[in-house]
Write a protein that holds these residues in place. Structure first.
Motif, PDB file in Angstrom:
ATOM      1  N   GLY A  61       0.833  -1.198   0.000  1.00  0.00           N
ATOM      2  CA  GLY A  61       0.000   0.000   0.000  1.00  0.00           C
ATOM      3  C   GLY A  61       0.866   1.246   0.000  1.00  0.00           C
ATOM      4  N   PHE A  62       1.883   1.248   0.851  1.00  0.00           N
ATOM      5  CA  PHE A  62       2.815   2.379   0.896  1.00  0.00           C
ATOM      6  C   PHE A  62       3.477   2.594  -0.461  1.00  0.00           C
ATOM      7  CE2 PHE A  62       7.364   3.377   1.325  1.00  0.00           C
ATOM      8  CZ  PHE A  62       7.270   4.697   1.734  1.00  0.00           C
ATOM      9  N   ASN A  64       2.503   1.601  -3.485  1.00  0.00           N
ATOM     10  CA  ASN A  64       1.578   2.073  -4.519  1.00  0.00           C
ATOM     11  C   ASN A  64       1.262   3.538  -4.321  1.00  0.00           C
ATOM     12  OD1 ASN A  64       1.576  -0.433  -5.543  1.00  0.00           O
ATOM     13  ND2 ASN A  64      -0.631  -0.769  -5.437  1.00  0.00           N
ATOM     14  N   ASN A  65       1.122   3.934  -3.079  1.00  0.00           N
ATOM     15  CA  ASN A  65       0.883   5.331  -2.752  1.00  0.00           C
ATOM     16  C   ASN A  65       1.983   6.233  -3.305  1.00  0.00           C
ATOM     17  OD1 ASN A  65      -1.218   6.549  -1.419  1.00  0.00           O
ATOM     18  ND2 ASN A  65       0.056   7.067   0.334  1.00  0.00           N
ATOM     19  N   GLU A  66       3.213   5.867  -3.037  1.00  0.00           N
ATOM     20  CA  GLU A  66       4.328   6.717  -3.457  1.00  0.00           C
ATOM     21  C   GLU A  66       4.498   6.666  -4.973  1.00  0.00           C
ATOM     22  OE1 GLU A  66       5.167   8.705  -1.476  1.00  0.00           O
ATOM     23  OE2 GLU A  66       4.655   7.770   0.414  1.00  0.00           O
ATOM     24  N   ALA A  67       4.308   5.460  -5.545  1.00  0.00           N
ATOM     25  CA  ALA A  67       4.454   5.337  -6.997  1.00  0.00           C
ATOM     26  C   ALA A  67       3.407   6.198  -7.695  1.00  0.00           C
ATOM     27  CB  ALA A  67       4.308   3.878  -7.419  1.00  0.00           C
ATOM     28  N   TYR A  68       2.173   6.110  -7.193  1.00  0.00           N
ATOM     29  CA  TYR A  68       1.116   6.928  -7.767  1.00  0.00           C
ATOM     30  C   TYR A  68       1.419   8.410  -7.568  1.00  0.00           C
ATOM     31  CZ  TYR A  68      -3.365   9.252  -8.251  1.00  0.00           C
ATOM     32  OH  TYR A  68      -4.352  10.117  -8.624  1.00  0.00           O
TER      33      TYR A  68
ATOM     34  N   PHE E  59      -6.042  -1.942  -0.324  1.00  0.00           N
ATOM     35  CA  PHE E  59      -5.959  -1.296  -1.631  1.00  0.00           C
ATOM     36  C   PHE E  59      -7.219  -0.540  -1.999  1.00  0.00           C
ATOM     37  CE2 PHE E  59      -2.485  -4.124  -1.616  1.00  0.00           C
ATOM     38  CZ  PHE E  59      -1.504  -3.256  -2.009  1.00  0.00           C
ATOM     39  N   PHE E  62      -6.716   2.697  -0.443  1.00  0.00           N
ATOM     40  CA  PHE E  62      -5.863   3.522  -1.294  1.00  0.00           C
ATOM     41  C   PHE E  62      -6.670   4.139  -2.435  1.00  0.00           C
ATOM     42  CE2 PHE E  62      -3.515   3.433  -5.342  1.00  0.00           C
ATOM     43  CZ  PHE E  62      -2.644   4.473  -5.119  1.00  0.00           C
ATOM     44  N   TYR E 226      -4.947   0.342 -11.421  1.00  0.00           N
ATOM     45  CA  TYR E 226      -5.432   0.410 -10.045  1.00  0.00           C
ATOM     46  C   TYR E 226      -6.910   0.046  -9.981  1.00  0.00           C
ATOM     47  CZ  TYR E 226      -1.173   2.861  -8.617  1.00  0.00           C
ATOM     48  OH  TYR E 226       0.111   3.192  -8.349  1.00  0.00           O
TER      49      TYR E 226
END
Lengths: 319, 319, 319, 319, 319
Positions: A61-62, A64-68, E59, E62, E226
Motif C-alpha cells: 500500500g505504501f 503504490n501510494n508513493e508510486a502513484y 488497496f 488507497f 489500479y
C-alpha cells in the motif's frame, strides 16, 4: 497511459509471466510431493504466513501510494507546462509593444519566442524520454511506444539554434537560455519595459521549475530498497503459501495458492510500472499527447489555421 | 542513493547482522530447548503475537512513510536549488546592463556572481554532509562515501572570501551575505535598477529557503521515540515468535521464525536508513551529483566549454 | 526534542507508570483468580479482542500521523523564521541607502531594525511557551526544561518599547507593529523608496504568518475526542486481554498480556507527547536552540564577533 | 471545540444513544434466544465478521482522516484570516500618507478601513454559522451554542453600508466590494500611489481566498456515500456480532459485543461530528473566539485601550 | 453531488445490480451444490481468503483515498474560480480609470470584461462536462443530469466572439485570449497603467491555472490498472467466499456471503463513482451550482438587481 477501463490479460501476462511461472512451479511441486512433505513435516502453520502477508499488504500500500504520487506529480508538472504555455503565448502577444514602424519586426519576433517555446516543450519531452537514467524494470519491448527524436524540434528554431541545442547534453536548458537572451534583445529594442521584462522572466522561471521538477522525478528513482525488498517478500510469500495450504487441502491448493500469490504480485507490479513515468512505456504520463496539445494551443494563439491533429490513443494507450 | 534495482545481500547483512544474529540465537535456543519449554509451559499462543505484529506493521508503515517523506523533501529542496540556480544564471546574465564602456567590468562581475553561487552550492553540500548533527544509526564505515572538503569551493571565490567563509561556522550563509553586498555594489554602479535589484534579491530569498529547509532536515531527526520503540518492538516480536511456533512445528520453526523476523527488521531498517538524507551514506540524497550538475549548468551558461564530467554511480551508488 | 537514539526506560516509566500499574494489577488479579474465572465462565474468546485491537491500531496510526504532522509543522514554521530572518538581515543591510551625511544614522537605524527582530523572535518563543493554553497531558514536572522570561528581550529594544511590549497580552504582535512604524519613518527619511518599503513589508507579512501559524498550533489542540477515545480504548483492550488469555495459558499470561498492553500504550503515549510542540517539555520543538541560532545569524550579519554559544543538548534533550 | 481532555460520558451518550440502544437490544435478544438460535443454526462463524470489521476499520480510518482534514483546513483558513488581518492593519496604518493638512481625514479613513474589516470578519463568521447548507447529522439542540446575529457588525460600519449588507444574501462579499471602492477613493485623493493600491488589493485577494475557501467547506459536504455506507456497515457489524459470539460464550457475550460495537460506533461518530466545522455545534472550529481575537488585534493596532475580553471556554467548549 | 445524508437503496441497486446478481448466483449455486462440493473437496479454508481480503481492503482504501483526492481537488479548483472571479470583478471595477469624458465608454468596457468572464466560466463548465474524454464506468442514463450547451454563453458575448468560440475545440481558452486582447486595448486607451495591466494579467494567469488543472483531472483518469485489478479482485473474493463458508454453515451462508461481498463491492463502487468529477453524473462536483454563484456575484458587483436564482438540489442531488 492506459485509457481503456479493462487491461487485456495478455498484457498482464506479458509483464508478469516469469513470476507467475515460478509460483505455478512451486505450487505444483508442493502438490505432487505432498505425501513426502507431510512425512518430513515440511508443512507450515498458516498464521505466521498470514501475519507476514498483512505486513506485506501494508507496505505494498505504501509503495503504490508513493508510486502513484510520482506519476501524478509528473502529470501535474506537465499540466503546469500547459497552463504557463498558454499564459506565455498571451503575455508575449499582449504585453509587448512597439512603434508603428516596427510592427512587422515585432510580430516576427513574437512568433519566434512562441515557436522556440514549442521547441522547448518537445525538447523537454524527448530529453525525459530518451535519456536512460537508471536501470528500469526489465521487460522486453513495450507493445506500444512513441517516437522521440530531437529532429521534431527542427521546424520551430533556426539552424544555428538547432546545432547549439544538439551539442549540449541538456537541450531544453539551452533553449531556455536562448529565450532569456531573446527577451534581453527585446528590452534593448524597447519593445518591453523593464517591468514587463521581469514579468516575462518570471514565466521563464516557471518553466525552469517545470523542467527541474520533471528531471528530479526522472533522475531519482523511488528508493531502491523499498521496491526491492517488497518484490523479494512477494516471492517469499508465494513460496511459503503452498506449504501452508498443503496439509488441509487437495488439488484446490494449486489454484488457490496461485490466485493469492497473483493478487500480491499484481499489486507489486502496478506500483513498479507506475513509479517511473518518463520511460516511453505504456504506463507513461502521456507526454506526446500533452506536448501536441501545447503545440496546438500555441499555434492557435498565433492565428494559424492548419493545426496538427490531437493525438489519439493507440490500442487503448495514449503516449 | 542506490541506483541498482537489486540490493546486494552482502550489504543487507552488513547493516542487519547484529539483529539477525540475535534472532537466529533465540530461534535456535528455543528449538534446542523445545522439550523443556513445553514441559514448563513456556510456549505461547500465536494470536496475541499476531495482534502485536499487525500493530507493529501499521507503525512501521507510518515510520517508512515519514522517513521517505524526509528523504524526498531533501531531494525536492535540492531540485529547487537546481531550478533557481539556472534562473539565477539567466537573470544575472540578461537583467543587468551597463554603458558600453563598462561591458568588460560587468562581464567580470557577472562571472563573479555566478562563480560565487557555485561556491555556495558546494559549501551547502559540504556543510550538510560534514557537520555531525545528532547520533546516527551506528554502523561501521560506509562501503561508499564522498569527499566533502571546503577546499572544493576555493576555485570559485577569491582569497579574502575564502578566509572569511572558513572562519564562520555557517559558511554557506556567509556566501549569501556576500552575494547581497555584491548586488548592492551593482546598484551603486547603476548596472541594475532598483526594480531588478529586488528581483535578484528575491532569487536569493529562494536560496535562503533552500538552505534553511535543508538545515531543518539535517538538524531535526524524526522524533526519537517513534524510531526507538519500533526498533524495540521488532526485537520483542522476534523474541516471542519462536515461543509461539514451538508447539506445532519441528525444525522448520527456525527458518520460518527467522524469515518472518527478518521481514519486519528489513522494513524497520529501510526506514532508519532513509530518514537522515545528509549523512554521507549510501542511502543519501545524491548531493555530490546534483551539485556537479549545477556547476556544469552554471559554467555552460557562462559559455565555458571545458566542463567537469557528470558524476557516475560507483558500485551502484550515486552520492 | 530528544536527540539521543535511545530513550531511557526510566523516562518511559516516568510518563507511563499509572497505566502500567493498572495493567499489571488487572493481569495479576486475573491470574490469581483464574480458577474462579473459568468456573464463572468469565474467560473471553480472543477473536473479538483481536478485532478491536486491529481497529485500535489503525486509529493509533491515524493519531500518530496527525500528532507528528503538528510537530513537524511547528518545526517548519520555525524553519521559515530562520530563513526569513536571514533574508530580513540581508535586505535591511543592502536595500536601504542614504546620502553620505546620514550614513551613521542609517547604520544605527539598521541595527535597531535587526535587534528588534531578535527581540521579536525571543518574544515569540516565550509567548508560545509560557502561555498556558488548554489542559495538557497531566504529568509531574518535566525532567528538563528551559527558561522563558520576557526579560531576555530587554537587551535588544529600548525602555519604552519594552514597557509597551510588557503591557500587551500579545508582545510579539506589538513588536511587529513597531517594525511597521520603523519602516514608515525610514520612508519619510527617504532611506527606502516606496518600492523597497513594500518589499520589506512583504517580509514582515512572512513573520505575521510565522507567528499566526504557531499560535494556531498552540491554541488549537488535536480534536479532543480523537485523543480521548483512543486512550479509553487502549485501557479497555488492556483490561480485556488477560480474560482472553486466561483459558489457554499459565503464568506466562501475565508478562505476555503486559507486554502487548504496553505496546499499544506506548504508541498512544508517543502521539500524546508529540501533539503539542510548544509546552516547554522534553518533546518540544527546540525553540530555544532555534532562536539562539537566529540571534547568532543576525549578529554575525551585523559584523559582531562576540556571539553567544549555540545551545547544546542537556541530558540528551535539546530545548 | 472541546478543550477539556476528557469528554463527559453524558455527552457521548447524548449523541450515540439511539445506536447504542439498538446494539443493546440486538445483543440481549440474541442472548435470550440463544437456545433457539443454536437449534436453528443461526449462529455465525466469526472469521467473515472479523474480515468485514478489518475492512470497516480501514474505511473508518479513511473517513476520520478526511473529516479531520476538513476541520483542520477550516482552522487554517481562519488562521490566515488572523495573519492577514494583522498585516492589513499594519499596511493601512503605515503605507498610506497624505499632506499635513489632510492628516485628520486620513486617520479617520484608516480607522474606517480597519473597522469595516472587523465587520467583514464578524459577517463571515455569522454567514458561515447561520446559513443552513445541507442536512446535517440529526441531533437535538446542542448543549452549548454561540450567538450569531448580523447586528454584531453594526458598530463597525455606517447605516447605509449596514442596510446594503443586510439586503444581499452574501454580506461578507458586499463588504469586500466596499473595501475595494474605499481604496479607489484613497487613490483619487492621492493617499496611496498606484503601487501601494495594488499591494493593498493583493491583501484583499487573500481575504477573497479566506472567504471562498471557507464557503467551499461549508457548501460541499464530505461525499455522502462515504459517510452513509460506513454508518450502515457499522450497524450491520453490530447486528452480526452477537450471532458470531453466541455459540461459544455465556452472558459475557452481551457486554463484549456491546463494547466492540461501541468502539466502531465511536470512531464513526467522531468523524461525523468533525466533518462539518461551521455548524454552531460543540465540535466547531472556534470562530467566535478567533473573530474576537482579530477584533482585539485590530483595535489595539488603532491604539484603543478599552478592548473586549477574549472569549473563555464554557463548560469545556470554546466556540 | 448528493446532499441528502441517506442514499436511496434503489440508486445503489441501480449501479450495483449486475455484480450483486452475480454474487447471489454464485452463493446460491454453492449452497445448492453443497453436498457435491464437500464430496469433491471443493470447499476452501477460510484463512487464505481472509488474507486476500485484508490486502484488498488496504488497496480499496488507497483507491478511495485517491478518488476522493481527485474529487476534492476538482472542488478546490472551482473554489479558486469563485475567489478569483470575485477578485477579477473588484479589480476591473476599481483599478481602471479614465478621464471624465471617457467614463461611459470605460463603464461599458468594464461590463464587457466581466460579462466575458461569466461566459468563460460557463464555457469551462460545458467544456468539461460535454467532452467525452475516456471510457467511463458503464451505466445507463443517470437519474439526474444537467443541461450543458454552449448557447448558455451567448448572452454574455457578442456575435463575433460567439462564432469564434464555437469554431475552436477549446472554447474557454479562446475566451481567455480575448480577455488578453481586451486588456491590451485598455492599455492603448491608457485606462490602465502598465503596472495595473500586469496585475490584471496575473489574475488571468490564475484562470489559466484553473482551466488547466480542471483539464488535467478530466483528461487523466486514475491509472486504469489500479481500478481494474481492484474490481477483478472484488469479484474473485466474492466468488471464493461461499466456498470458504460452505463447510461450516447452513443456509445462512448465502446472506452472510452476500453481505460481505456487498461491503467490498460498495467500497469499490464509491471510489469508482467519485474518481471522475466532471462527467455530468449524480456524483459530480456541482459545477452548475458554482457557475451560477459566480454569475450572481459578478452581476451583483456590476450593481444589477435582477439576478438568476441560486440552483437548488433536485431529488437530493446538486449538479
Amino acid at each position: 497511459m492506459f485509457v481503456r477501463r479493462n487491461i487485456p490479460w495478455s498484457w498482464t501476462l506479458y509483464y508478469a509471466w516469469p513470476s507467475l511461472l515460478y509460483f505455478l512451479a512451486v505450487d505444483l511441486t508442493v502438490y505432487w510431493q505432498r505425501d513426502r512433505i507431510q512425512q518430513l513435516h515440511l508443512d507450515l502453520p498458516f498464521e505466521p504466513i498470514s501475519m507476514m502477508a498483512t505486513a506485506l499488504a501494508i507496505f505494498l500500500g505504501f509503495k503504490n501510494n508513493e508510486a502513484y504520487g510520482r506519476w501524478w506529480e509528473a502529470r501535474k508538472i506537465w499540466g503546469l507546462a500547459v497552463n504557463y504555455s498558454r499564459a506565455w503565448a498571451r503575455q508575449v502577444l499582449t504585453l509587448m509593444d512597439s512603434p508603428e514602424a516596427e510592427h512587422v519586426e515585432l510580430s516576427e519576433f513574437q512568433k519566434q519566442l512562441i515557436y522556440r517555446h514549442i521547441a522547448f516543450i518537445h525538447a523537454l519531452r524527448i530529453f525525459l524520454r530518451s535519456t536512460s537514467s537508471f536501470p528500469q524494470e526489465e521487460t522486453a519491448d513495450e507493445p506500444v511506444s512513441a517516437r522521440n527524436d530531437y529532429r521534431e524540434c527542427r521546424p520551430f528554431i533556426d539552424d544555428d539554434e538547432f546545432k547549439q541545442m544538439k551539442r549540449s547534453d541538456n537541450p531544453p536548458e539551452v533553449l531556455m537560455q536562448m529565450q532569456g537572451r531573446g527577451l534581453q534583445q527585446a528590452r534593448r529594442r524597447a519593445w518591453v519595459s523593464e517591468y514587463v521584462l521581469i514579468q516575462l522572466d518570471q514565466t521563464l522561471v516557471e518553466f525552469n521549475n517545470v523542467q527541474g521538477r520533471a528531471e528530479r522525478i526522472k533522475k531519482t528513482p523511488l528508493p531502491r530498497p523499498y521496491s526491492y525488498f517488497q518484490r523479494v517478500i512477494v516471492h517469499v510469500l508465494g513460496t511459503l503459501l503452498p506449504f501452508g495450504l498443503v496439509a488441509n487441502m487437495g488439488w484446490l491448493m494449486v489454484p488457490l495458492s496461485f490466485v493469492v500469490s497473483f493478487v500480491f504480485l499484481a499489486l507489486d507490479l502496478i506500483g513498479s510500472r507506475t513509479e517511473d513515468p518518463f520511460e516511453n512505456r505504456v504506463d507513461d504520463t502521456p507526454l506526446s499527447a500533452i506536448s501536441r496539445t501545447i503545440e496546438r494551443n500555441m499555434r492557435e494563439a498565433l492565428g494559424e489555421k492548419d493545426l496538427p491533429a490531437p493525438l489519439e490513443p493507440e490500442r487503448g494507450v495514449l503516449l
